[in-house]
Enzyme design. Structure first.
Site, PDB file in Angstrom:
ATOM      1  N   CYS A  46       0.464  -1.190   0.028  1.00 52.09           N
ATOM      2  CA  CYS A  46      -0.013   0.079   0.206  1.00 52.09           C
ATOM      3  C   CYS A  46       0.816   0.989   0.286  1.00 52.09           C
ATOM      4  O   CYS A  46       0.114   2.558  -0.175  1.00 52.09           O
ATOM      5  CB  CYS A  46      -0.589   0.272   1.070  1.00 52.09           C
ATOM      6  SG  CYS A  46      -2.307  -1.539   0.969  1.00 52.09           S
ATOM      7  N   ARG A  73      14.278 -15.850  13.665  1.00 52.46           N
ATOM      8  CA  ARG A  73      13.321 -16.755  14.406  1.00 52.46           C
ATOM      9  C   ARG A  73      12.762 -17.859  14.897  1.00 52.46           C
ATOM     10  O   ARG A  73      11.938 -18.551  15.245  1.00 52.46           O
ATOM     11  CB  ARG A  73      12.157 -15.361  14.947  1.00 52.46           C
ATOM     12  CG  ARG A  73      12.361 -14.233  15.542  1.00 52.46           C
ATOM     13  CD  ARG A  73      11.353 -13.182  14.942  1.00 52.46           C
ATOM     14  NE  ARG A  73      10.522 -13.753  16.142  1.00 52.46           N
ATOM     15  CZ  ARG A  73       9.170 -13.951  16.435  1.00 52.46           C
ATOM     16  NH1 ARG A  73       8.365 -13.957  14.749  1.00 52.46           N
ATOM     17  NH2 ARG A  73       7.912 -14.178  16.728  1.00 52.46           N
ATOM     18  N   ASN A 310      -3.451  -9.111   7.506  1.00 51.94           N
ATOM     19  CA  ASN A 310      -3.219  -9.395   8.909  1.00 51.94           C
ATOM     20  C   ASN A 310      -3.784  -9.554   9.738  1.00 51.94           C
ATOM     21  O   ASN A 310      -3.266 -10.518  10.287  1.00 51.94           O
ATOM     22  CB  ASN A 310      -2.396  -7.719   9.520  1.00 51.94           C
ATOM     23  CG  ASN A 310      -0.686  -7.349   8.714  1.00 51.94           C
ATOM     24  OD1 ASN A 310       0.102  -8.058   9.155  1.00 51.94           O
ATOM     25  ND2 ASN A 310      -0.895  -6.259   7.594  1.00 51.94           N
ATOM     26  N   ARG A 447     -28.975  12.318  11.471  1.00 58.19           N
ATOM     27  CA  ARG A 447     -30.074  13.051  11.583  1.00 58.19           C
ATOM     28  C   ARG A 447     -31.157  12.870  10.414  1.00 58.19           C
ATOM     29  O   ARG A 447     -32.233  13.055   9.659  1.00 58.19           O
ATOM     30  CB  ARG A 447     -30.102  14.652  12.010  1.00 58.19           C
ATOM     31  CG  ARG A 447     -29.605  14.892  13.530  1.00 58.19           C
ATOM     32  CD  ARG A 447     -29.433  15.943  13.861  1.00 58.19           C
ATOM     33  NE  ARG A 447     -30.449  16.976  14.111  1.00 58.19           N
ATOM     34  CZ  ARG A 447     -30.209  17.780  14.294  1.00 58.19           C
ATOM     35  NH1 ARG A 447     -29.016  18.792  14.229  1.00 58.19           N
ATOM     36  NH2 ARG A 447     -31.142  18.601  14.413  1.00 58.19           N
TER      37      ARG A 447
END
Length: 457
Positions: A46, A73, A310, A447
Site C-alpha cells: 500500500c 526466529r 494481517n 439526523r
C-alpha cells in the site's frame, strides 16, 4: 517428533501467521517453512505510490521485518521459491527454486495459503510493452521509479481509477508528468457512488490531471523499438511515455483451483471463521486470496486490504499454534487521498445495497471538519444509506479535507454493531471547535437519514 507448518506466500498474512505460530510454539515443537516467489517479504504494498511520489524515501522503509529477522526466529523463509503444486491427499507441496530451476517436494502437517492477489492484466495489444507497469510488489515499484527516470518524454497514462490508480496519478503529477487517467467507469473510484466519485474527479482535474471516463482501453500503441507511445480507446488515443495499470486485482487462487480446493463466486478461497479452508482440517487460508463475510449484506465478497490480511494471519497463527481465534467478517472500510482531498467509505453503496436486495434511503449533507467560525474549517460531504423501515445503517461515504477521512471509523463501528441511524445520532462523540462542529458531520448525516426513514418515502 515436531510438526511442520508450510506457508505459501511471505507477505502480510503468511508472515503474520508464521510469526504468531512461532510465538505459541517453539522450534522443537513446530518447524516453519515459508515459500515466497518474490525477492521480499513482510512489506507494505500500500505504500508503493508514496514511495514513487517521494513521500517515502526508500523501499527499506516499507519493509516491516527483514528476512534475516524472520530467520533469526527460526522461520525458514525461502525467497525466490515458487510453489507450483499442492497435493492435499499426500500433504505435500512441490516448489521450484527460481534461481536454479530445481524442483523439490516438501511435506506438511499444517498448510497455509497466503498467495495474495494478482493484478488484472487484460490481453490487450501492447500490454507487455516496455514502459507499461503494474504496481503490486516492491520490485514493481522499483521498475516504475527507474522507468520514470529513464522516460524521454513527460506524458503518463493511468489505466483504471481505483485506489492504486488514483494514488499513482497523484504520484506521477508530483514527479513532473502530464497525467491522463482513463477509466471505463462513470467516475473515478467505483467503490464510491458516482455523485461522490464526481467530487474526486473535480479534485483531480483541479491538480492538473485529465480524467477520461466511460472509455474502454483497446490497447497500447508501441514504437519501432517496442516501447509504448500511446494508449488507445475506441475513438482516440492518448500519448504516453509511461503507462500505469490500476485496473484492479483478482484472488491468486490458480494453485488452489488446480488442487481442488473450494472457491467462491469471486474466485477466492472459502474458509470458516478460524480461516480453515472449508472441508480441510489441515489447510488454512487468508488475505487477498480468500473471500470474507460482508457483515452488512450477509454475502461473501473479495475485499483485498492489508488490514484484513494481517488479522487473518494472526487468526491462522493462533490456530496452528494450538490456540483459537476467529475472523467474523468485514464492513468494507477503506480510505485514500488525492492531494489534500480525503476519501473514505464503509458499508454498502447504492449499487451494493440494490444487489443485496435491500431497500434504503440515501441522504447527502455538507458540513465542515471544524466549527465553522474556527480558522481552517474545510468543507466535507457525507453520504449515508439507511435501510427503509428499520433505519439500520447500511453505509457511509465521506469526501473532504482537514481530517475528514478518519471520521469513517465512527461509521465502521456503528455498522459492525448493527446500529440504526437513530442510535448513531445519540453517540457521544468528542467536540471542541478545532476538531468538530457541535454536531459532528456523521451525526448531521444520521439526523438527515433518520428523518428520511421516519417519512418512509
Amino acid at each position: 517428533m515436531g510438526e511442520r507448518m508450510v506457508v505459501i506466500g511471505g507477505d502480510a498474512t503468511g508472515m503474520a501467521a508464521a510469526s504468531q505460530a512461532r510465538r505459541l510454539r517453539g522450534a522443537d515443537e513446530l518447524e516453519i517453512v515459508v515459500f515466497e516467489k518474490g525477492n521480499h517479504a513482510s512489506y507494505s504494498a500500500c505504500g508503493i505510490p508514496y514511495w514513487v511520489s517521494g513521500d517515502v524515501a526508500d523501499a527499506d522503509d516499507l519493509i516491516a521485518r527483514s528476512p534475516a529477522e524472520h530467520r533469526a526466529r527460526d522461520i525458514d523463509l525461502r525467497l525466490r521459491t515458487e510453489v507450483i503444486e499442492i497435493d492435499p491427499a499426500g500433504r505435500q507441496v512441490l516448489s521450484r527454486d527460481l534461481g536454479t530451476g530445481a524442483p523439490s517436494w516438501t511435506s506438511y502437517d499444517k498448510l497455509v495459503l497466503a498467495t495474495g492477489a494478482t493484478p488484472v492484466r487484460p490481453p490487450l495489444p501492447g500490454i507487455d510493452a516496455e514502459g507499461v507497469y503494474g504496481v503490486q510488489t516492491l520490485d514493481d515499484g522499483q521498475e516504475v521509479i527507474d522507468g520514470l527516470a529513464a522516460a524521454t518524454g513527460r506524458s503518463a497514462v493511468v489505466v483504471g481509477a481505483g485506489y492504486i490508480g488514483v494514488e499513482m496519478a497523484e504520484a506521477l503529477v508530483r514527479s513532473g508528468f502530464r497525467v491522463t487517467m482513463v477509466t471505463r467507469g462513470a467516475e473515478p473510484m467505483s467503490t464510491l457512488d458516482p455523485d461522490m466519485g464526481a467530487l474526486v474527479r473535480e479534485a483531480m482535474v483541479g491538480m492538473g490531471i485529465r480524467v477520461v471516463t466511460n472509455a474502454e482501453v483497446t490497447g497500447m500503441r508501441t514504437g519501432s523499438g517496442g516501447r509504448v507511445e500511446a494508449v488507445t480507446t475506441a475513438d482516440t488515443e492518448y500519448p504516453a511515455d509511461v503507462v500505469i495499470l490500476g485496473i484492479g486485482v483478482r484472488p491468486a487462487t490458480d494453485l488452489a483451483r488446480r488442487a481442488g480446493l473450494p472457491l467462491g463466486e469471486d474466485g477466492g478461497l472459502l474458509t470458516d471463521l478460524a480461516q480453515r479452508v472449508s472441508g480441510y482440517d489441515d489447510i488454512w487460508a487468508g488475505g487477498d486470496c480468500v473471500e470474507v463475510l460482508d457483515l452488512v449484506s450477509g454475502t461473501l465478497r473479495h475485499v483485498p486490504l492489508g488490514t484484513h490480511a494481517n488479522k487473518h494471519g494472526q487468526v491462522i497463527g493462533s490456530g496452528v499454534g494450538g490456540g483459537y481465534a476467529t475472523f467474523p467478517g468485514v464492513v468494507g472500510t477503506a480510505i485514500s487521498k488525492v492531494c489534500d482531498l480525503e476519501v473514505a467509505r464503509t458499508g454498502l453503496g447504492e449499487r451494493d445495497a440494490r444487489r443485496a436486495g435491500l431497500q434504503f434511503h440515501s441522504v447527502t449533507i455538507e458540513s465542515t471538519g471544524r466549527a465553522g467560525y474556527f480558522p481552517g474549517a474545510e468543507p466535507m460531504t457525507v453520504k449515508m444509506l439507511a435501510e427503509r423501515r428499520t433505519g439500520r445503517l447500511l453505509g457511509v461515504q465521506i469526501v473532504g479535507r482537514d481530517g475528514a477521512a478518519k471520521r469513517i471509523d465512527t461509521a465502521a463501528v456503528a455498522l459492525t454493531a448493527r446500529m440504526t441511524v437513530e442510535q448513531v445520532i445519540s453517540l457521544d462523540l468528542g467536540y471542541a471547535p478545532p476538531f468538530s462542529p457541535v454536531w459532528d458531520p456523521v451525526l448531521v448525516a444520521a439526523r438527515a437519514a433518520a428523518r428520511a426513514v421516519a417519512r418512509g418515502h
